[in-house]
Write a protein that holds these residues in place. Sequence first.
Motif, PDB file in Angstrom:
ATOM      1  N   GLN A 292     129.722  16.902 123.847  1.00 34.86           N
ATOM      2  CA  GLN A 292     130.875  18.004 124.355  1.00 34.86           C
ATOM      3  C   GLN A 292     132.056  17.595 123.920  1.00 34.86           C
ATOM      4  O   GLN A 292     132.680  16.320 123.731  1.00 34.86           O
ATOM      5  N   GLY A 293     132.887  18.461 123.508  1.00 36.56           N
ATOM      6  CA  GLY A 293     134.345  18.371 122.991  1.00 36.56           C
ATOM      7  C   GLY A 293     134.431  18.209 121.672  1.00 36.56           C
ATOM      8  O   GLY A 293     135.538  18.089 121.252  1.00 36.56           O
ATOM      9  N   LYS A 294     133.385  17.999 120.942  1.00 35.14           N
ATOM     10  CA  LYS A 294     133.285  17.545 119.504  1.00 35.14           C
ATOM     11  C   LYS A 294     133.475  19.013 118.805  1.00 35.14           C
ATOM     12  O   LYS A 294     132.593  19.563 118.464  1.00 35.14           O
ATOM     13  N   GLU A 295     134.813  19.566 118.898  1.00 35.97           N
ATOM     14  CA  GLU A 295     135.122  20.850 118.626  1.00 35.97           C
ATOM     15  C   GLU A 295     134.464  21.168 117.176  1.00 35.97           C
ATOM     16  O   GLU A 295     133.776  22.108 116.784  1.00 35.97           O
ATOM     17  N   LEU A 296     134.694  20.068 116.107  1.00 34.81           N
ATOM     18  CA  LEU A 296     134.133  20.174 114.865  1.00 34.81           C
ATOM     19  C   LEU A 296     132.844  20.715 114.676  1.00 34.81           C
ATOM     20  O   LEU A 296     132.202  21.083 113.805  1.00 34.81           O
ATOM     21  N   ARG A 297     132.044  20.147 115.619  1.00 33.70           N
ATOM     22  CA  ARG A 297     130.677  20.194 115.328  1.00 33.70           C
ATOM     23  C   ARG A 297     130.395  21.628 115.872  1.00 33.70           C
ATOM     24  O   ARG A 297     129.317  22.289 115.217  1.00 33.70           O
ATOM     25  N   LEU A 298     131.116  22.079 116.908  1.00 36.61           N
ATOM     26  CA  LEU A 298     130.775  23.676 117.108  1.00 36.61           C
ATOM     27  C   LEU A 298     131.129  24.501 115.856  1.00 36.61           C
ATOM     28  O   LEU A 298     130.406  25.417 115.369  1.00 36.61           O
ATOM     29  N   GLN A 299     132.098  24.016 115.234  1.00 37.97           N
ATOM     30  CA  GLN A 299     132.688  24.922 114.012  1.00 37.97           C
ATOM     31  C   GLN A 299     131.465  24.781 113.008  1.00 37.97           C
ATOM     32  O   GLN A 299     131.301  25.687 112.523  1.00 37.97           O
ATOM     33  N   GLN A 300     130.689  23.469 112.733  1.00 37.88           N
ATOM     34  CA  GLN A 300     129.917  23.482 111.914  1.00 37.88           C
ATOM     35  C   GLN A 300     128.864  24.370 112.088  1.00 37.88           C
ATOM     36  O   GLN A 300     128.149  24.763 111.361  1.00 37.88           O
ATOM     37  N   GLN A 301     128.384  24.481 113.218  1.00 40.69           N
ATOM     38  CA  GLN A 301     127.274  25.102 113.678  1.00 40.69           C
ATOM     39  C   GLN A 301     127.520  26.643 113.550  1.00 40.69           C
ATOM     40  O   GLN A 301     126.720  27.367 112.853  1.00 40.69           O
ATOM     41  N   TYR A 302     128.711  27.115 113.947  1.00 45.73           N
ATOM     42  CA  TYR A 302     128.987  28.751 113.790  1.00 45.73           C
ATOM     43  C   TYR A 302     129.377  28.898 112.170  1.00 45.73           C
ATOM     44  O   TYR A 302     128.509  29.888 111.871  1.00 45.73           O
ATOM     45  N   PHE A 303     129.744  27.950 111.329  1.00 47.81           N
ATOM     46  CA  PHE A 303     129.955  28.124 110.056  1.00 47.81           C
ATOM     47  C   PHE A 303     128.715  28.314 109.258  1.00 47.81           C
ATOM     48  O   PHE A 303     128.522  29.406 108.761  1.00 47.81           O
ATOM     49  N   PHE A 304     127.733  27.615 109.545  1.00 48.47           N
ATOM     50  CA  PHE A 304     126.422  27.785 108.601  1.00 48.47           C
ATOM     51  C   PHE A 304     125.601  28.894 109.070  1.00 48.47           C
ATOM     52  O   PHE A 304     125.006  29.603 108.366  1.00 48.47           O
ATOM     53  N   VAL A 305     125.614  29.093 110.338  1.00 40.85           N
ATOM     54  CA  VAL A 305     124.816  30.322 111.051  1.00 40.85           C
ATOM     55  C   VAL A 305     125.367  31.574 110.449  1.00 40.85           C
ATOM     56  O   VAL A 305     124.776  32.746 110.056  1.00 40.85           O
ATOM     57  N   CYS A 306     126.860  31.485 110.504  1.00 45.14           N
ATOM     58  CA  CYS A 306     127.407  32.890 110.087  1.00 45.14           C
ATOM     59  C   CYS A 306     127.229  33.415 108.888  1.00 45.14           C
ATOM     60  O   CYS A 306     127.040  34.496 108.126  1.00 45.14           O
ATOM     61  N   CYS A 307     127.343  32.201 107.664  1.00 44.29           N
ATOM     62  CA  CYS A 307     127.126  32.113 106.361  1.00 44.29           C
ATOM     63  C   CYS A 307     125.766  32.548 106.043  1.00 44.29           C
ATOM     64  O   CYS A 307     125.560  33.370 105.349  1.00 44.29           O
ATOM     65  N   SER A 308     124.741  32.144 106.943  1.00 47.35           N
ATOM     66  CA  SER A 308     123.358  32.552 106.540  1.00 47.35           C
ATOM     67  C   SER A 308     123.005  33.849 106.997  1.00 47.35           C
ATOM     68  O   SER A 308     122.223  34.154 106.265  1.00 47.35           O
ATOM     69  N   LEU A 309     123.571  34.303 108.046  1.00 45.42           N
ATOM     70  CA  LEU A 309     123.296  35.615 108.564  1.00 45.42           C
ATOM     71  C   LEU A 309     123.719  36.704 107.505  1.00 45.42           C
ATOM     72  O   LEU A 309     123.120  37.644 107.191  1.00 45.42           O
ATOM     73  N   GLN A 310     124.913  36.527 107.159  1.00 47.45           N
ATOM     74  CA  GLN A 310     125.527  37.216 106.307  1.00 47.45           C
ATOM     75  C   GLN A 310     124.833  37.469 104.964  1.00 47.45           C
ATOM     76  O   GLN A 310     124.658  38.330 104.295  1.00 47.45           O
ATOM     77  N   ASP A 311     124.394  36.198 104.633  1.00 41.32           N
ATOM     78  CA  ASP A 311     123.664  36.285 103.151  1.00 41.32           C
ATOM     79  C   ASP A 311     122.326  36.894 103.239  1.00 41.32           C
ATOM     80  O   ASP A 311     121.681  37.658 102.417  1.00 41.32           O
ATOM     81  N   MET A 312     121.638  36.660 104.434  1.00 39.90           N
ATOM     82  CA  MET A 312     120.193  37.393 104.920  1.00 39.90           C
ATOM     83  C   MET A 312     120.488  38.870 104.815  1.00 39.90           C
ATOM     84  O   MET A 312     119.773  39.741 104.093  1.00 39.90           O
ATOM     85  N   ILE A 313     121.558  39.300 105.361  1.00 34.07           N
ATOM     86  CA  ILE A 313     121.793  40.623 105.374  1.00 34.07           C
ATOM     87  C   ILE A 313     122.422  41.265 104.142  1.00 34.07           C
ATOM     88  O   ILE A 313     121.715  42.305 103.633  1.00 34.07           O
ATOM     89  N   ARG A 314     122.938  40.453 103.186  1.00 33.56           N
ATOM     90  CA  ARG A 314     123.291  40.950 101.900  1.00 33.56           C
ATOM     91  C   ARG A 314     122.167  40.979 101.213  1.00 33.56           C
ATOM     92  O   ARG A 314     121.960  42.103 100.523  1.00 33.56           O
ATOM     93  N   THR A 315     121.225  40.189 101.256  1.00 36.88           N
ATOM     94  CA  THR A 315     120.011  40.193 100.120  1.00 36.88           C
ATOM     95  C   THR A 315     119.035  41.254 100.828  1.00 36.88           C
ATOM     96  O   THR A 315     118.477  42.068 100.228  1.00 36.88           O
ATOM     97  N   HIS A 316     118.993  41.578 102.185  1.00 36.35           N
ATOM     98  CA  HIS A 316     118.303  42.352 102.589  1.00 36.35           C
ATOM     99  C   HIS A 316     118.583  43.608 102.269  1.00 36.35           C
ATOM    100  O   HIS A 316     117.744  44.862 101.910  1.00 36.35           O
ATOM    101  N   LEU A 317     119.946  44.127 102.123  1.00 37.94           N
ATOM    102  CA  LEU A 317     120.549  45.491 101.924  1.00 37.94           C
ATOM    103  C   LEU A 317     120.379  45.719 100.300  1.00 37.94           C
ATOM    104  O   LEU A 317     120.787  46.714  99.845  1.00 37.94           O
ATOM    105  N   ILE A 318     119.869  44.712  99.577  1.00 43.03           N
ATOM    106  CA  ILE A 318     119.819  44.872  98.046  1.00 43.03           C
ATOM    107  C   ILE A 318     118.580  45.983  97.801  1.00 43.03           C
ATOM    108  O   ILE A 318     118.673  46.928  96.987  1.00 43.03           O
ATOM    109  N   GLU A 319     117.416  45.663  98.460  1.00 44.71           N
ATOM    110  CA  GLU A 319     116.311  46.695  98.501  1.00 44.71           C
ATOM    111  C   GLU A 319     116.253  47.595  99.629  1.00 44.71           C
ATOM    112  O   GLU A 319     115.240  48.638  99.576  1.00 44.71           O
ATOM    113  N   ASN A 320     116.911  47.510 100.780  1.00 44.42           N
ATOM    114  CA  ASN A 320     116.647  48.349 101.894  1.00 44.42           C
ATOM    115  C   ASN A 320     118.140  49.218 102.406  1.00 44.42           C
ATOM    116  O   ASN A 320     119.086  48.435 102.077  1.00 44.42           O
TER     117      ASN A 320
END
Length: 839
Positions: A292-320
Motif C-alpha cells: 500500500q502506498g507504493k504509488e510507483l507500483r500502481l503506476q507500473q500496473q496501469y502502465f503495462f495494462v494500458c499499453c497492452s490493451l491499446q496494442d490488442m485493440i490496434r491489432t484487432h482493428l487491422i482485420e476487423n
Amino acid sequence: HLSLMASILNPNVTIEDDRTGLDIETIRRAVLDNLFYIQGKFPAIATKHDFYMALAYTVRDRLLQRWLNSVQTNLKKDVKSVAYLSAEFLVGPHLGNNLINLDIYQQVEQAIKESGLNLQELIDTEEEPGLGNGGLGRLAACYLDSLSSLEIPAIGYGIRYEFGIFDQHIQDGWQVEITDKWLQYGNPWEIARPESSVMVNFGGRTEAYTDDHGAFRVRWIPEYVVKGIPYDTPILGYKVNTANTLRLWRSEACESFNFERFNQGDYYGAVDSKVHSENLCKVLYPNDEPIQGKELRLQQQYFFVCCSLQDMIRTHLIENSSLDNFDQLWAIQLNDTHPAVAVAELMRLLVDVHHYEWEPAWQITENTFGYTNHTLLPEALEKWPLSIFGRLLPRLLEIIYEINNRFLERVRIKFPDNGSKMSSLSIIDESDDKYVRMANLACIGSHRINGVAQLHSELLKETILHDFYALFPEKFTNVTNGVTPRRWMVLSNPRLTELITQKIGNRWINHLDELKQLEQFVDDASFRSQWRQVKQEVKQDLAKYIEKKVGIVVNPASLFDVQVKRIHEYKRQHLNVLHIITLYNRLKHNPNLDIPPRTFIFGGKAAPGYFMAKRIIKLITSVGDVINNDPDLKDRLKVVFLPDYNVTLGQRVYPAADLSEQISTAGKEASGTGNMKFSLNGALTIGTLDGANVEIREEVGAENFFLFGLTTPQVAEVKSHGYYPRGHYDSNEELRGVLDLISCGFFSRGNRELLQPIVDNLLYDDPYLLLADYQSYINSQEEVSEAYKDQERWSRMSILNVARMGKFSSDRSIQEYCDNIWKVQPVSIKLQAYNQENA
Ligand code: GFP
C-alpha cells in the motif's frame, strides 16, 4: 585469422542458408559470421560472452521465420488469441531452451565443439532475466512455453524492468541485496518495436462534453503522458513452428509533451520529467512487503495494462472493422490482481475512446477476462488507497465507481437488506481509510475465476471469495498448476531424459502422461541401478558446484534433502531447521545412531524489508556454520545455503534432490510448483496436505509420499480454540532442547539476541503452527531415513513418482484453460516461402 577470413569471404552457402540452416557446418559458420559482424571480434580475441552472443543471434535467426509466420497468422480474422497479462515473467535463460525446442541441441553442441568451445559453458554465460519473484512469475513462463508447444495463438504482456529481482549475496550469514543489472551486456533475444509505441495518461482531471452526435461523453485531461515502447521476445514451442511473442513494455518520456518547457528554456524541468517517466519501469517490486502506498507500483500496473490493451485493440482493428467481436478474438487472463485495473481500462477504451454504450461494453469486457487467484494470504490481497488511485487515475476511478454502482444494484436485488454482503462485495473498501480492492474488481469483471490447485480453489470459495461464490457460482473453477517438462526435465536433467527415452521413446516430452510406461520397469533391478546411477552423477555435479560456490564439501552419497523457494514464514524453512537441530542433538548424544548421512540444501530470497525471513536465513547459515564444522559429526550432517536462488540454480538443484521439502502450513500455499519439479526429477516429497501436494500424493500414491502435519480444517480448529504454542514446548523434551539450544546462543557465538526473535515468535505466537506440527514432522523424517537405508525400495518409490507425474505438465494446465476458460483452438503454423527446404 586469414583462414577464418577466407572462409567468411568465400561462402558456399547462401545468406538464407546461413540464417536458417540447421546442419552442423552451417551453424558453425553462422556463429563465426555473427561473431565477426555483430560482436566485431575474431575468435582469437573474443570472450566467452562474445561467443554466447554470436550463438544466441544464430539461434534467434532460426526462430525468426517461425516467429514472423506465427505473428502473421495470429492476426487473421478468424483466429482467437490468448493475452496473458502478468506483472512478472520469470522466463529463465533462453539459449538452452530454444535449442531444445528447435530440436538442434546436438548439432549446435557439435558445431561449438568443432570451434574448440563447450556449449554448456556458453549456455551458462547467459544472464538470467529475473523478471519475477517466484512461483507466479515462473508459472507465467511455463505457460508461455506450453501455449506455444500446443500451437495456441498467444501473447504474453508484461513490463520490461530494467532491474529484475535483486541478486542475493550472503555476507557473514546475512542476505545482502545487489541490483540486478541483467541488461548491461545486451539482450540478444529481444527486438524493440518503437513503431508500435503507445501513450499512457496519468493524473490530471476529467471533463464532460457533448460529442458531434449530441451524446454525453467524458474525456481525460492528463497531467502527464508516458510513452510505452514494446520489446518483443519470441517464445518457441517444442518441435512446432509456433513462436508466440512475449511483449514487454518500457516507459519513456514523451518529449513533445514537454516541448513547451524546452522552449521556455527549462531544460532541467524537461529532463526531470524524462527521469520520472523512465523510473516507472526501473525495478521489479519484491513480494511480501506491504505494498500500500507504493504509488510507483500502481503506476507500473496501469502502465503495462494500458499499453497492452491499446496494442490488442490496434491489432484487432487491422482485420476487423469494429470491436464488437473483441471478446470472440481475445481471451485475456489476469495473472493475479496485478493487472486487474485492465477491467476498468478496457471499459474506458470502449466507452470513452470507441464510444460504446455502457452495457455492450460491459458484455465485451466480462466475456473477455478471466482471473487467476494465487494466494489466500489476506495481507497479499492488493488494495490501493482511494486518494492515490484517484489522483493518479482519475478517469479509472470514475469508471470503477460506475462498475461498482451497477454491480451493487444487482447484489441488492439478490440479497436485499444485507449490508454486510454489500460491504464485502463492494470494490470500495469503506471500513476505515478507503481503498480500491483489486480482487473485487477482477471478480466482477471476469467470466471465470480460478484457483491454482483443487484445495486452493475450494478454499477460495469457502473463505476470501465466499460472497462472490454465493453470487455467481458458475464463474468459479479450478486449474491446477503445471510445469514445463522441456525446461524442468529435458534441459535441466539430460541424463534422466536419456535414460527414460531409451526405455519409452520421447513422446513423453510433450505428452507427459506417457511417463506411466516407466511403471513396467520398476521391478527391473538393472533399470533401478541405472536410475540410481543417474541420480548419483547429478548429485556429484551439484556437490562440485556447492564446493566451488560456498566452499562446503558434501558427500554425494548422502541424502540430499532440499528446500528451495522464497523465504517465508508460511513456507516454514525454520521447521526444517528444527529437524536439523533435532538430528544434531541426537547424534551428539548417541554417536552410534544409525541414520543415513544427510546434506540439507536451502536456497531462496527474502524480501528486503521482511525482518523475520531475513533472520531465518541467518538461522540457517548459523546452524550450518556450527554443524558443518563439528568434528564429532564426522560429516554425517551438512547444511548448505546456496546464494542467489533463481531459475538457473533451480535447474541444477531439482535433478539432484532425493527429498523435496514441501512443508507449508496447510491452507497457506496455494499450489506450489517446485513440488512438481522435484517429483518429476525423481525426488520423494515430505509434505503437508497443502496446495498441489494433495494432488501429487493422490497421483503418486500415499505409500510413495511422506505425509505429516495438521490438515487445513485441523489448523482452523486449533486456532479457534486459542492456540497455545508454549504447551508444545513444555510437553516435548526434544523440542525444548532444540529451542533452548538456539536461545542460549549456541549457534550465534554466544549472542543470545541474534536468533531470539525467531524463538520468541514460535513460543508466543507461532502463527504458522510450527510447534504444533513439529512432532509429526520429526516422525515422518524418521520414515524418510528408514526408507533411504533401503536403496532398492527408495529407487522404486522414485521411479513411481516420475512415472505418475503426467498430470503436472503445464501442457495439461494450458489445455484446461483453453477448453474451460479461453475457448481457443490450436492453429498450426505453416512456414512460408523462403527456404522451404530448411523449414
Ligand atoms: C504463488 C503461490 C504458489 C503458486 C504460484 C503459482 O507463488 O503457491 O504455486 O503462485 O500459482 F504462492 P509466489 O509467486 O507467491 O511464489
